[in-house]
Design a protein around this motif. Structure first.
Motif, PDB file in Angstrom:
ATOM      1  N   VAL A 144       1.027  -1.096  -0.043  1.00 46.01           N
ATOM      2  CA  VAL A 144       0.127  -0.114   0.056  1.00 46.01           C
ATOM      3  C   VAL A 144       0.861   1.185   0.024  1.00 46.01           C
ATOM      4  O   VAL A 144       0.574   2.228  -0.852  1.00 46.01           O
ATOM      5  CB  VAL A 144      -1.072  -0.171   1.214  1.00 46.01           C
ATOM      6  CG1 VAL A 144      -1.766   1.196   1.068  1.00 46.01           C
ATOM      7  CG2 VAL A 144      -2.115  -1.274   1.109  1.00 46.01           C
ATOM      8  N   SER A 145       1.957   1.401   0.829  1.00 46.84           N
ATOM      9  CA  SER A 145       2.705   2.482   0.955  1.00 46.84           C
ATOM     10  C   SER A 145       3.527   2.735  -0.187  1.00 46.84           C
ATOM     11  O   SER A 145       3.980   3.825  -0.421  1.00 46.84           O
ATOM     12  CB  SER A 145       3.532   2.567   2.193  1.00 46.84           C
ATOM     13  OG  SER A 145       4.306   1.230   2.146  1.00 46.84           O
ATOM     14  N   VAL A 146       4.152   1.566  -0.827  1.00 43.10           N
ATOM     15  CA  VAL A 146       5.124   1.868  -1.989  1.00 43.10           C
ATOM     16  C   VAL A 146       4.468   1.875  -3.369  1.00 43.10           C
ATOM     17  O   VAL A 146       4.950   2.560  -4.220  1.00 43.10           O
ATOM     18  CB  VAL A 146       5.880   0.569  -1.895  1.00 43.10           C
ATOM     19  CG1 VAL A 146       6.726   0.384  -3.133  1.00 43.10           C
ATOM     20  CG2 VAL A 146       6.645   0.339  -0.675  1.00 43.10           C
ATOM     21  N   VAL A 147       3.348   1.286  -3.597  1.00 39.32           N
ATOM     22  CA  VAL A 147       2.396   1.219  -4.912  1.00 39.32           C
ATOM     23  C   VAL A 147       1.245   2.028  -4.779  1.00 39.32           C
ATOM     24  O   VAL A 147       1.363   3.044  -5.667  1.00 39.32           O
ATOM     25  CB  VAL A 147       2.506  -0.186  -5.375  1.00 39.32           C
ATOM     26  CG1 VAL A 147       1.685  -0.066  -6.688  1.00 39.32           C
ATOM     27  CG2 VAL A 147       3.710  -0.848  -5.428  1.00 39.32           C
ATOM     28  N   ILE A 148       0.444   1.511  -4.096  1.00 39.53           N
ATOM     29  CA  ILE A 148      -0.973   2.138  -4.258  1.00 39.53           C
ATOM     30  C   ILE A 148      -1.136   3.377  -3.935  1.00 39.53           C
ATOM     31  O   ILE A 148      -1.652   4.480  -4.767  1.00 39.53           O
ATOM     32  CB  ILE A 148      -1.904   1.203  -3.500  1.00 39.53           C
ATOM     33  CG1 ILE A 148      -1.987  -0.154  -3.842  1.00 39.53           C
ATOM     34  CG2 ILE A 148      -3.262   1.738  -3.438  1.00 39.53           C
ATOM     35  CD1 ILE A 148      -2.673  -1.191  -2.992  1.00 39.53           C
ATOM     36  N   ILE A 149      -0.492   3.807  -2.884  1.00 34.72           N
ATOM     37  CA  ILE A 149      -0.631   5.198  -2.291  1.00 34.72           C
ATOM     38  C   ILE A 149      -0.014   6.319  -3.317  1.00 34.72           C
ATOM     39  O   ILE A 149      -0.546   7.362  -3.724  1.00 34.72           O
ATOM     40  CB  ILE A 149      -0.363   5.504  -0.817  1.00 34.72           C
ATOM     41  CG1 ILE A 149      -1.072   4.552  -0.039  1.00 34.72           C
ATOM     42  CG2 ILE A 149      -0.303   6.965  -0.574  1.00 34.72           C
ATOM     43  CD1 ILE A 149      -2.524   4.990   0.285  1.00 34.72           C
ATOM     44  N   PRO A 150       1.097   6.176  -3.281  1.00 30.51           N
ATOM     45  CA  PRO A 150       1.783   6.958  -4.402  1.00 30.51           C
ATOM     46  C   PRO A 150       1.251   7.117  -5.929  1.00 30.51           C
ATOM     47  O   PRO A 150       1.001   8.287  -6.418  1.00 30.51           O
ATOM     48  CB  PRO A 150       3.230   6.317  -4.730  1.00 30.51           C
ATOM     49  CG  PRO A 150       3.578   5.697  -3.675  1.00 30.51           C
ATOM     50  CD  PRO A 150       2.332   5.139  -3.106  1.00 30.51           C
ATOM     51  N   VAL A 151       0.709   6.065  -6.507  1.00 27.32           N
ATOM     52  CA  VAL A 151       0.170   5.851  -7.567  1.00 27.32           C
ATOM     53  C   VAL A 151      -1.319   6.769  -7.535  1.00 27.32           C
ATOM     54  O   VAL A 151      -1.479   7.631  -8.490  1.00 27.32           O
ATOM     55  CB  VAL A 151      -0.303   4.768  -8.252  1.00 27.32           C
ATOM     56  CG1 VAL A 151      -0.982   4.629  -9.428  1.00 27.32           C
ATOM     57  CG2 VAL A 151       1.481   3.908  -8.491  1.00 27.32           C
ATOM     58  N   CYS A 152      -2.122   6.642  -6.502  1.00 21.57           N
ATOM     59  CA  CYS A 152      -3.317   7.221  -6.314  1.00 21.57           C
ATOM     60  C   CYS A 152      -2.993   8.621  -6.120  1.00 21.57           C
ATOM     61  O   CYS A 152      -4.004   9.415  -6.474  1.00 21.57           O
ATOM     62  CB  CYS A 152      -4.025   6.413  -5.404  1.00 21.57           C
ATOM     63  SG  CYS A 152      -4.724   4.621  -5.900  1.00 21.57           S
ATOM     64  N   GLY A 153      -2.168   8.950  -5.145  1.00 25.14           N
ATOM     65  CA  GLY A 153      -1.953  10.347  -4.971  1.00 25.14           C
ATOM     66  C   GLY A 153      -1.546  11.044  -6.184  1.00 25.14           C
ATOM     67  O   GLY A 153      -2.039  12.469  -6.478  1.00 25.14           O
ATOM     68  N   LEU A 154      -0.708  10.434  -7.093  1.00 25.50           N
ATOM     69  CA  LEU A 154      -0.477  11.434  -8.614  1.00 25.50           C
ATOM     70  C   LEU A 154      -1.592  11.550  -9.162  1.00 25.50           C
ATOM     71  O   LEU A 154      -1.667  12.508 -10.059  1.00 25.50           O
ATOM     72  CB  LEU A 154       0.730  10.400  -9.189  1.00 25.50           C
ATOM     73  CG  LEU A 154       1.380  11.433 -10.257  1.00 25.50           C
ATOM     74  CD1 LEU A 154       1.937  12.738  -9.906  1.00 25.50           C
ATOM     75  CD2 LEU A 154       2.373  10.427 -10.967  1.00 25.50           C
ATOM     76  N   LEU A 155      -2.411  10.481  -9.274  1.00 23.87           N
ATOM     77  CA  LEU A 155      -3.684  10.631 -10.343  1.00 23.87           C
ATOM     78  C   LEU A 155      -4.530  11.537  -9.493  1.00 23.87           C
ATOM     79  O   LEU A 155      -5.091  12.279 -10.301  1.00 23.87           O
ATOM     80  CB  LEU A 155      -4.320   9.185  -9.943  1.00 23.87           C
ATOM     81  CG  LEU A 155      -5.561   8.985 -10.902  1.00 23.87           C
ATOM     82  CD1 LEU A 155      -5.137   9.574 -12.488  1.00 23.87           C
ATOM     83  CD2 LEU A 155      -6.200   7.632 -10.904  1.00 23.87           C
ATOM     84  N   PHE A 156      -4.525  11.729  -8.309  1.00 19.66           N
ATOM     85  CA  PHE A 156      -5.578  12.893  -7.537  1.00 19.66           C
ATOM     86  C   PHE A 156      -4.929  14.196  -8.063  1.00 19.66           C
ATOM     87  O   PHE A 156      -5.709  14.940  -8.064  1.00 19.66           O
ATOM     88  CB  PHE A 156      -5.256  12.447  -6.036  1.00 19.66           C
ATOM     89  CG  PHE A 156      -5.982  13.710  -5.207  1.00 19.66           C
ATOM     90  CD1 PHE A 156      -7.532  13.670  -4.989  1.00 19.66           C
ATOM     91  CD2 PHE A 156      -5.253  14.476  -4.361  1.00 19.66           C
ATOM     92  CE1 PHE A 156      -7.944  14.651  -4.287  1.00 19.66           C
ATOM     93  CE2 PHE A 156      -5.691  15.465  -3.663  1.00 19.66           C
ATOM     94  CZ  PHE A 156      -7.119  15.567  -3.644  1.00 19.66           C
ATOM     95  N   LEU A 157      -3.481  14.209  -8.079  1.00 17.00           N
ATOM     96  CA  LEU A 157      -2.917  15.716  -8.392  1.00 17.00           C
ATOM     97  C   LEU A 157      -3.061  15.795  -9.831  1.00 17.00           C
ATOM     98  O   LEU A 157      -3.544  17.082 -10.331  1.00 17.00           O
ATOM     99  CB  LEU A 157      -1.388  15.481  -7.871  1.00 17.00           C
ATOM    100  CG  LEU A 157      -0.914  15.208  -6.952  1.00 17.00           C
ATOM    101  CD1 LEU A 157       0.327  15.619  -6.435  1.00 17.00           C
ATOM    102  CD2 LEU A 157      -1.604  16.581  -5.626  1.00 17.00           C
ATOM    103  N   VAL A 158      -3.206  14.881 -10.626  1.00 15.19           N
ATOM    104  CA  VAL A 158      -3.574  15.108 -12.184  1.00 15.19           C
ATOM    105  C   VAL A 158      -4.790  15.569 -12.322  1.00 15.19           C
ATOM    106  O   VAL A 158      -5.424  16.447 -13.141  1.00 15.19           O
ATOM    107  CB  VAL A 158      -3.262  13.862 -12.902  1.00 15.19           C
ATOM    108  CG1 VAL A 158      -3.694  13.970 -14.451  1.00 15.19           C
ATOM    109  CG2 VAL A 158      -1.775  13.639 -12.792  1.00 15.19           C
ATOM    110  N   MET A 159      -5.773  14.981 -11.409  1.00  9.14           N
ATOM    111  CA  MET A 159      -7.095  15.317 -11.591  1.00  9.14           C
ATOM    112  C   MET A 159      -7.301  16.773 -10.965  1.00  9.14           C
ATOM    113  O   MET A 159      -8.165  17.631 -11.779  1.00  9.14           O
ATOM    114  CB  MET A 159      -7.912  14.346 -10.876  1.00  9.14           C
ATOM    115  CG  MET A 159      -8.232  12.935 -11.366  1.00  9.14           C
ATOM    116  SD  MET A 159      -8.809  11.658 -10.140  1.00  9.14           S
ATOM    117  CE  MET A 159     -10.582  12.556 -10.010  1.00  9.14           C
ATOM    118  N   GLY A 160      -6.745  17.212 -10.002  1.00 12.17           N
ATOM    119  CA  GLY A 160      -6.682  18.678  -9.264  1.00 12.17           C
ATOM    120  C   GLY A 160      -6.125  19.528 -10.564  1.00 12.17           C
ATOM    121  O   GLY A 160      -6.694  20.706 -10.359  1.00 12.17           O
ATOM    122  N   SER A 161      -5.185  19.182 -11.340  1.00  7.90           N
ATOM    123  CA  SER A 161      -4.816  20.022 -12.402  1.00  7.90           C
ATOM    124  C   SER A 161      -5.591  20.495 -13.276  1.00  7.90           C
ATOM    125  O   SER A 161      -5.550  21.568 -14.093  1.00  7.90           O
ATOM    126  CB  SER A 161      -3.690  19.516 -13.029  1.00  7.90           C
ATOM    127  OG  SER A 161      -3.933  18.455 -13.797  1.00  7.90           O
TER     128      SER A 161
END
Length: 333
Positions: A144-161
């Motif tokens: 979760v900490s190595v794969v899921i959270i970073p990928v989902c977090g970056l996707l969250f930032l892309v949606m915010g842009s």
């Protein structure tokens, strides 16, 4: 003749050369930021309670493993990031309407929030790896900490842009805004970064890369998190000082997404490289560890334990004078 030419000129001017831009509803940044602020505050409270409980634990058995200092440091960094993330989202929730400043602040606060959640699961993995019987759960927390959270977090930032692009072609964050086709450039670059990150992190985690140097220096992860949290706070304040009609240019959005990709990927890879190899104890090892070199009241007890172990029984030492004996599939005292 002039009248005819004038009519044709007006007709050409009024006919669009391309299809009109589709209308999209504006994202309610102030309202959603209030919910994020509440979520960050609740998680910060739970993190503070866990930190206090871990600091107050006293080991009764001198041979038991001591508290993991890396886990405590990671919990402290998580608490720090959650508190400042809560403050940033609270400021965004206090704005009257969405504008370029709030759209930029949403990205900065989102990066801080992503780091905090990633460190929260990293701390959970550090605590679980101290217990051999929780090795499978610790490995899941590390995924979760190595794969899921970073990928989902970056996707969250892309949606915010996308909010900055909507505001760029509109006059108010509360009304339907025009998002032209060329405004999808930032999102296209962001989705490519998300795909590359997912492939890289899955490969790193699936191959279980580990190095002794990263394991010795894994205390750097919470330190880097603290530094990035402070930097994000300064960036958030810098955006707040801009005028209300400010909108971040496209190159700045792409640069922010690339920087977030680099930071999240580097931290996730370092967490994996510094992780401890999970040790799953077998039945015989568990029984031997439970008995170990414990004090015995007499040599007769040692002989009884040895016979039971040879017959497949498992012995769990509950105290120097009291043990629990059971066999898989049956429970006897």
């Amino acid at each position: 003749m002039k009248d005819v030419m004038g009519e044709w000129y007006l007709l050409l001017r009024s006919t669009p050369s391309v299809e009109p831009c589709p209308l999209r509803d504006a994202f309610q940044i102030p309202i959603t930021s209030g919910y994020y602020s509440q979520a960050a505050g609740a998680m910060a409270g739970l993190c503070f309670a866990a930190l206090v409980l871990l600091l107050g634990v006293k080991e009764k058995d001198a041979r038991a493993p001591r508290q993991n200092p890396d886990a405590l440091a990671t919990l402290f960094a998580t608490l720090f990031s959650l508190i400042f993330s809560m403050i940033q989202y609270s400021v965004l929730a206090g704005t009257r309407a969405a504008d370029g400043r709030t759209a930029g602040g949403e990205l900065v606060a989102g990066l801080t929030f992503t780091l905090a959640i990633s460190m929260l699961f990293h701390a959970l993995g550090l605590l679980l790896e101290m217990q051999p019987e929780c090795a499978s759960i610790a490995e899941l927390a590390r995924w979760v900490s190595v794969v899921i959270i970073p990928v989902c977090g970056l996707l969250f930032l892309v949606m915010g842009s996308q909010d900055s692009e909507l505001i760029r072609f509109g006059s108010s964050g509360q009304e339907p805004l025009v998002a032209c086709p060329e405004s999808s450039t930032v999102q296209a670059v962001g989705l490519v970064l998300v795909g590359v990150m997912a492939i890289c992190l899955i490969m790193v985690k699936a191959t279980n890369w580990r190095t002794a140097w990263a394991h010795r220096h894994r205390s750097l992860v919470p330190v880097v998190t603290l530094v990035l949290t402070v930097v994000s706070l300064f960036c958030f304040g810098f955006l707040s000082m801009h005028p209300s009609d400010f909108v971040a240019p496209r190159w700045a959005l792409v640069a922010f997404l690339a920087t977030a990709w680099l930071l999240l990927t580097a931290i996730a890879v370092f967490v994996q490289l510094g992780s401890k190899k999970p040790v799953v104890p077998s039945r015989g090892i568990a029984a031997e560890t439970a008995i170990g070199t414990d004090e015995r009241s007499s040599g007769e007890d040692d002989s009884l334990h040895k016979v039971l172990m040879e017959r497949g029984w498992v012995i769990i030492l509950m105290s120097p004078k009291r043990s629990r004996v059971f066999k898989p599939g049956r429970d006897r005292r």
